[in-house]
Design an enzyme around this catalytic site. Structure first.
Site, short mmCIF file in Angstrom:
data_model
loop_
_atom_site.label_atom_id
_atom_site.label_comp_id
_atom_site.label_asym_id
_atom_site.label_seq_id
_atom_site.Cartn_x
_atom_site.Cartn_y
_atom_site.Cartn_z
N ASN A 24 26.97 81.10 16.15
CA ASN A 24 25.90 79.53 16.68
C ASN A 24 26.48 78.59 16.46
OD1 ASN A 24 24.46 81.53 17.20
ND2 ASN A 24 23.15 81.62 15.12
N ILE A 56 4.61 97.00 34.95
CA ILE A 56 5.74 98.69 34.84
C ILE A 56 4.27 100.08 33.94
CG2 ILE A 56 8.26 98.00 34.88
CD1 ILE A 56 8.19 98.39 31.68
N ALA A 116 13.01 95.69 33.20
CA ALA A 116 11.52 94.42 32.48
C ALA A 116 11.19 95.13 31.31
CB ALA A 116 10.47 95.43 33.64
N TYR A 175 11.27 92.87 18.45
CA TYR A 175 11.89 93.76 19.77
C TYR A 175 13.09 94.92 19.43
CZ TYR A 175 15.51 92.84 22.80
OH TYR A 175 16.83 92.95 24.44
N ASN A 179 24.91 89.93 23.84
CA ASN A 179 23.89 88.91 24.09
C ASN A 179 24.81 87.82 24.89
OD1 ASN A 179 23.56 88.62 20.90
ND2 ASN A 179 22.11 87.13 21.71
N LEU A 206 5.88 89.85 36.48
CA LEU A 206 5.91 87.86 36.23
C LEU A 206 5.06 88.06 35.10
CD1 LEU A 206 5.52 87.19 40.08
CD2 LEU A 206 7.29 87.35 39.18
N LYS A 235 13.34 98.04 21.23
CA LYS A 235 14.13 98.54 22.24
C LYS A 235 14.58 99.59 22.36
CE LYS A 235 15.45 97.65 25.85
NZ LYS A 235 15.10 96.94 27.12
N GLU A 262 10.00 93.28 27.33
CA GLU A 262 9.89 91.52 26.74
C GLU A 262 10.99 91.74 26.10
OE1 GLU A 262 7.18 89.18 26.40
OE2 GLU A 262 6.33 90.29 27.70
N GLY A 307 13.69 87.75 8.80
CA GLY A 307 14.57 89.32 8.68
C GLY A 307 16.52 88.85 10.21
N THR A 345 19.95 96.87 24.69
CA THR A 345 21.23 95.68 24.29
C THR A 345 21.53 96.49 22.58
OG1 THR A 345 20.27 94.57 22.60
CG2 THR A 345 18.51 95.44 22.52
N ASP A 346 22.39 95.63 22.18
CA ASP A 346 23.38 96.05 20.52
C ASP A 346 22.16 95.90 19.54
OD1 ASP A 346 23.51 93.19 21.08
OD2 ASP A 346 25.18 93.01 20.40
N GLU A 347 21.53 95.30 19.73
CA GLU A 347 20.42 94.45 18.22
C GLU A 347 20.06 96.26 18.19
OE1 GLU A 347 18.28 91.16 18.92
OE2 GLU A 347 19.30 90.48 20.87
P1 NAD Z 1 14.04 88.19 30.77
O1 NAD Z 1 13.34 88.10 29.43
O2 NAD Z 1 15.08 87.04 31.24
O3 NAD Z 1 13.11 89.56 32.13
C1 NAD Z 1 12.50 90.07 31.87
C2 NAD Z 1 11.63 90.15 32.87
O4 NAD Z 1 10.67 91.67 33.42
C3 NAD Z 1 11.10 89.31 33.69
O5 NAD Z 1 11.03 88.75 35.32
C4 NAD Z 1 9.41 89.90 32.85
O6 NAD Z 1 8.29 89.38 34.16
C5 NAD Z 1 9.43 91.06 33.30
N1 NAD Z 1 8.52 91.94 32.69
C6 NAD Z 1 8.20 91.58 31.76
N2 NAD Z 1 7.11 92.35 31.44
C7 NAD Z 1 6.97 93.22 32.33
C8 NAD Z 1 6.32 94.44 32.65
N3 NAD Z 1 5.24 94.56 31.79
N4 NAD Z 1 5.43 95.55 33.91
C9 NAD Z 1 7.05 94.38 34.86
N5 NAD Z 1 7.26 93.56 34.72
C10 NAD Z 1 7.56 92.39 33.11
O7 NAD Z 1 15.06 89.39 30.28
P2 NAD Z 1 16.38 89.28 30.09
O8 NAD Z 1 17.61 88.53 29.67
O9 NAD Z 1 17.68 89.55 31.68
O10 NAD Z 1 16.71 91.03 29.29
C11 NAD Z 1 16.63 92.25 30.84
C12 NAD Z 1 16.97 92.98 29.97
O11 NAD Z 1 18.27 93.90 29.75
C13 NAD Z 1 16.19 93.78 29.30
O12 NAD Z 1 15.58 95.23 28.47
C14 NAD Z 1 17.01 93.38 27.56
O13 NAD Z 1 16.25 94.32 26.55
C15 NAD Z 1 18.16 94.00 28.10
N6 NAD Z 1 18.80 93.26 27.48
C16 NAD Z 1 19.37 91.33 27.15
C17 NAD Z 1 20.15 90.71 26.86
C18 NAD Z 1 20.32 89.71 26.85
O14 NAD Z 1 21.11 88.72 26.23
N7 NAD Z 1 19.30 88.83 27.37
C19 NAD Z 1 21.19 91.53 26.49
C20 NAD Z 1 21.21 92.80 26.47
C21 NAD Z 1 20.17 93.77 27.14
P1 TYD Z 2 18.86 84.32 21.34
O1 TYD Z 2 19.98 83.25 22.14
O2 TYD Z 2 17.39 84.46 20.59
O3 TYD Z 2 19.76 86.01 20.37
P2 TYD Z 2 19.31 87.08 19.56
O4 TYD Z 2 18.19 86.79 18.28
O5 TYD Z 2 18.69 87.97 20.91
O6 TYD Z 2 20.97 87.19 19.66
O7 TYD Z 2 19.50 84.14 20.13
C1 TYD Z 2 21.37 83.90 19.68
C2 TYD Z 2 21.65 83.54 17.65
O8 TYD Z 2 21.11 82.06 17.74
C3 TYD Z 2 20.01 83.62 17.23
O9 TYD Z 2 20.87 84.16 16.06
C4 TYD Z 2 19.54 82.71 16.86
C5 TYD Z 2 20.30 81.49 16.97
N1 TYD Z 2 19.04 80.44 17.50
C6 TYD Z 2 19.09 78.89 16.97
O10 TYD Z 2 20.36 79.06 15.77
N2 TYD Z 2 18.28 78.49 16.88
C7 TYD Z 2 17.49 78.92 18.21
O11 TYD Z 2 16.75 77.37 18.81
C8 TYD Z 2 17.74 79.73 18.91
C9 TYD Z 2 16.41 80.08 20.49
C10 TYD Z 2 18.28 80.58 18.75
#
Ligand code: NAD
Ligand code: TYD
Length: 362
Positions: A262, A62, A84, A163, A192, A37, A167, A86, A300, A136-138
């Site tokens: 975007n 974790i 889980a 980030y 994304n 949390l 990953k 960041e 970057g 992630t694809d990043e």
């Molecule tokens: P999010 O930031 O919404 O959720 C992360 C969760 O992990 C939160 O509930 C947080 O409390 C928990 N957490 C963070 N640090 C922790 C720790 N040390 N111990 C236990 N719990 C912890 O993230 P999300 O967008 O739901 O992403 C989930 C996963 O999917 C991540 O691994 C992310 O890299 C991956 N992912 C996300 C996206 C995206 O577009 N959001 C796309 C591809 C992959």
């Molecule tokens: P984001 O949702 O942070 O995902 P990621 O960086 O993991 O792809 O950002 C998506 C795209 O949008 C990225 O190219 C950055 C851009 N962006 C903005 O232009 N303005 C914003 O306020 C945010 C949060 C992202």
């Protein structure tokens, strides 16, 4: 009954996954959700499952291997689904070490605990135990503006942000466990996501929130960076399908061929909000493209991401089902119906974060 240990289940994708799994399997599975949390974890996302007998929430970090070992000792875990992390690139630029800690060290501790619980003296594993690492694809870096260039499972890793580097490190650890200990795992690398419960630090919910509040819409750089957007429901279904049908030891890319700049996303959000707001809603006055504000670029900033989902389609039969125009409407509708959720997550710490990230830029 099969028991799932889900990490990060109180976050955006993790909570969507838990809802999906209970809708699909009902009382046939048990889920233990382990979440620290952080600012991104919100138990409000899981209100509707809290009363279930087959759901347990445990607050733990974790990185705390002893706490994770205890969960394995006290429960017979069949499956781990590891969300889980960041997850926000901008935060990783201001504070990289917390990403290394949670994403790399936290994954290392999850792997060690699962191996300790599962590995038999002869080095084999019980039938059916599996670990799925959500990534992630990043990790693949940035693609040129060439419509034929895609990320494949074989694309070399070239992460740029703290980030994506963290990953990539976590993915490498999972691969090392599979190669060294024959650890039964899969990795998914997804593009994304967007949809319900997404924290409004990410592009889509941030733009929906700001537009409705009549606040500026901060577009980084020239607004022409490309992301490949997938509705979260398609992602969580893909995760389950990989765990059910994927070949152990394999990586699967998940994405829906939905590349957009975007600025296109921001303009679509504005026009969709205008379409969906009732005629007499006073917010129609300010929901216009005049809110768009170009701000200093992200450091970057990766130019383009695009997934080739050929392998998951061919081997597992996964296809995206929600196309962007429909997905964005569903997402906006969800935010309309959950204004209280948005109000709660945007109070307190979020406001301080917003000031820190955008204070000088807007
Ligand atoms: P999010 O930031 O919404 O959720 C992360 C969760 O992990 C939160 O509930 C947080 O409390 C928990 N957490 C963070 N640090 C922790 C720790 N040390 N111990 C236990 N719990 C912890 O993230 P999300 O967008 O739901 O992403 C989930 C996963 O999917 C991540 O691994 C992310 O890299 C991956 N992912 C996300 C996206 C995206 O577009 N959001 C796309 C591809 C992959
Ligand atoms: P984001 O949702 O942070 O995902 P990621 O960086 O993991 O792809 O950002 C998506 C795209 O949008 C990225 O190219 C950055 C851009 N962006 C903005 O232009 N303005 C914003 O306020 C945010 C949060 C992202």
């Amino acid at each position: 009954m099969r028991t799932y240990l889900v990490t990060g289940g109180a976050g955006f994708i993790g909570s969507n996954y838990i809802h999906y799994m209970f809708e699909k399997y009902g009382d046939d599975i048990r889920i233990i959700n382990v979440d620290k949390l952080t600012y991104a974890g919100n138990l409000e996302n899981l209100k509707s499952v809290e009363g279930r007998d087959n759901y347990t929430f445990i607050r733990a970090d974790i990185c705390d291997e002893a706490a994770i070992n205890k969960i394995f000792e006290e429960n017979e875990i069949d499956r781990v689904v590891h969300f889980a992390a960041e997850s926000h690139v901008d935060r990783s630029i201001t504070d990289p070490n917390v990403f290394v800690r949670t994403n790399v060290m936290g994954t290392a501790s999850m792997l060690a605990a699962a191996r300790k619980a599962w590995e038999k003296p002869d080095g084999s594993y019980p039938e059916g135990v599996k670990f799925l690492h959500v990534s992630t694809d990043e990790v693949y870096g940035s693609l040129p503006d060439d419509p034929d260039a895609y990320f494949y499972e074989t694309t070399p890793y070239q992460p740029h942000s703290p980030y994506s580097a963290s990953k990539a490190g976590s993915d490498m650890l999972v691969k090392a466990y599979m190669d060294t200990y024959h650890f039964p795992a899969n990795i998914t690398n997804c593009s994304n996501n967007y949809g319900p419960y997404q924290f409004p630090e990410k592009l889509i919910p941030l733009m929906i929130h700001n537009a409705l509040a009549g606040e500026k819409l901060p577009v980084y750089g020239d607004g022409k960076n490309v992301r490949d957007w997938l509705y979260v429901g398609d992602h969580v279904r893909g995760i389950d399908m990989v765990q059910e049908k994927g070949r152990l030891g394999e990586t699967y890319n998940i994405g829906g061929h939905n590349e957009r700049q975007n600025i296109q996303i921001v303009k679509t959000i504005i026009s969709t909000l205008r379409e969906m707001l009732p005629e007499d809603d006073p917010r129609r006055e300010h929901v216009t493209e005049d809110l768009i504000t170009y701000v200093e670029d992200r450091k970057g900033h990766d130019r383009r991401y695009a997934i080739a989902p050929d392998k998951i389609r061919a081997e597992i039969g996964w296809e995206p089902t929600v196309f962007f125009e429909e997905g964005i409407k569903k997402t906006i509708q969800w935010f309309f119906e959950n204004e209280e959720w948005m109000k709660n997550v945007t109070s307190g710490d979020y406001e301080k974060y917003y000031e820190k990230m955008y204070g000088d830029r807007l």
